[in-house]
Design a protein around this motif. Structure first.
Motif, PDB file in Angstrom:
ATOM      1  N   HIS A  74     -13.360  -5.572 -44.978  1.00  0.00           N
ATOM      2  CA  HIS A  74     -14.278  -4.436 -44.927  1.00  0.00           C
ATOM      3  C   HIS A  74     -15.547  -4.733 -45.712  1.00  0.00           C
ATOM      4  N   ASP A  75     -16.559  -3.964 -45.391  1.00  0.00           N
ATOM      5  CA  ASP A  75     -17.779  -3.923 -46.188  1.00  0.00           C
ATOM      6  C   ASP A  75     -18.221  -2.467 -46.219  1.00  0.00           C
ATOM      7  N   ARG A 103     -14.756  -1.738 -41.162  1.00  0.00           N
ATOM      8  CA  ARG A 103     -13.457  -2.203 -41.632  1.00  0.00           C
ATOM      9  C   ARG A 103     -12.660  -2.676 -40.428  1.00  0.00           C
ATOM     10  N   ILE A 104     -11.824  -3.668 -40.663  1.00  0.00           N
ATOM     11  CA  ILE A 104     -10.955  -4.200 -39.611  1.00  0.00           C
ATOM     12  C   ILE A 104      -9.536  -3.751 -39.909  1.00  0.00           C
ATOM     13  N   PRO A 117      -0.468  -9.694 -29.219  1.00  0.00           N
ATOM     14  CA  PRO A 117      -0.272 -10.225 -30.575  1.00  0.00           C
ATOM     15  C   PRO A 117      -1.583 -10.247 -31.360  1.00  0.00           C
ATOM     16  N   GLY A 118      -1.525  -9.768 -32.582  1.00  0.00           N
ATOM     17  CA  GLY A 118      -2.683  -9.850 -33.462  1.00  0.00           C
ATOM     18  C   GLY A 118      -3.862  -8.989 -33.079  1.00  0.00           C
ATOM     19  N   ARG A 119      -3.665  -7.951 -32.328  1.00  0.00           N
ATOM     20  CA  ARG A 119      -4.801  -7.123 -31.906  1.00  0.00           C
ATOM     21  C   ARG A 119      -5.436  -6.442 -33.119  1.00  0.00           C
ATOM     22  N   LEU A 120      -6.741  -6.640 -33.254  1.00  0.00           N
ATOM     23  CA  LEU A 120      -7.506  -6.030 -34.334  1.00  0.00           C
ATOM     24  C   LEU A 120      -8.487  -5.020 -33.762  1.00  0.00           C
ATOM     25  N   ARG A 145     -17.386   2.751 -40.765  1.00  0.00           N
ATOM     26  CA  ARG A 145     -16.909   3.458 -41.956  1.00  0.00           C
ATOM     27  C   ARG A 145     -17.455   4.873 -42.048  1.00  0.00           C
ATOM     28  N   ARG A 146     -18.125   5.325 -40.999  1.00  0.00           N
ATOM     29  CA  ARG A 146     -18.556   6.717 -40.894  1.00  0.00           C
ATOM     30  C   ARG A 146     -18.353   7.139 -39.449  1.00  0.00           C
ATOM     31  N   HIS A 147     -18.376   8.426 -39.201  1.00  0.00           N
ATOM     32  CA  HIS A 147     -18.107   8.926 -37.859  1.00  0.00           C
ATOM     33  C   HIS A 147     -19.288   8.648 -36.923  1.00  0.00           C
ATOM     34  N   VAL A 148     -19.027   7.901 -35.889  1.00  0.00           N
ATOM     35  CA  VAL A 148     -19.977   7.700 -34.797  1.00  0.00           C
ATOM     36  C   VAL A 148     -19.192   7.820 -33.501  1.00  0.00           C
TER      37      VAL A 148
END
Length: 89
Positions: A34-35, A39-40, A49-52, A57-60
């Motif tokens: 995250h920054d 965030r991931i 497998p491994g789905r990201l 970080r705000r509502h859009v």
């Protein structure tokens, strides 16, 4: 952390915003990286497998709601997540 203003009011049932409100309490799978703007999270309910997922970080509600900084960093996050998955799967 700087408080980010939503592009539109976050509805009470917005799953991503509810998680963001309790960010420090989230399990590691919900904040892999995250920054200030992104965030991931691991989408563990997927058959893939491994789905990201990459979450603002705000509502859009759409890409056109991103501010200039969010838009400028979106591609970098997408590439970094894709490369990480490729290296580990």
């Amino acid at each position: 952390m700087t408080s980010l203003q939503p592009a539109t009011p976050a509805p009470a049932d917005c799953y991503a915003c509810a998680n963001e409100a309790r960010f420090d309490e989230l399990p590691p799978r919900e904040r892999i990286a995250h920054d200030a703007h992104w965030r991931i999270a691991h989408a563990f309910t997927s058959a893939l497998p491994g789905r990201l997922v990459l979450l603002p970080r705000r509502h859009v509600t759409a890409v056109h709601d991103l501010d200039d900084t969010e838009a400028a960093t979106l591609g970098g996050w997408q590439v970094a997540a894709s490369r990480a998955l490729r290296a580990h799967l």
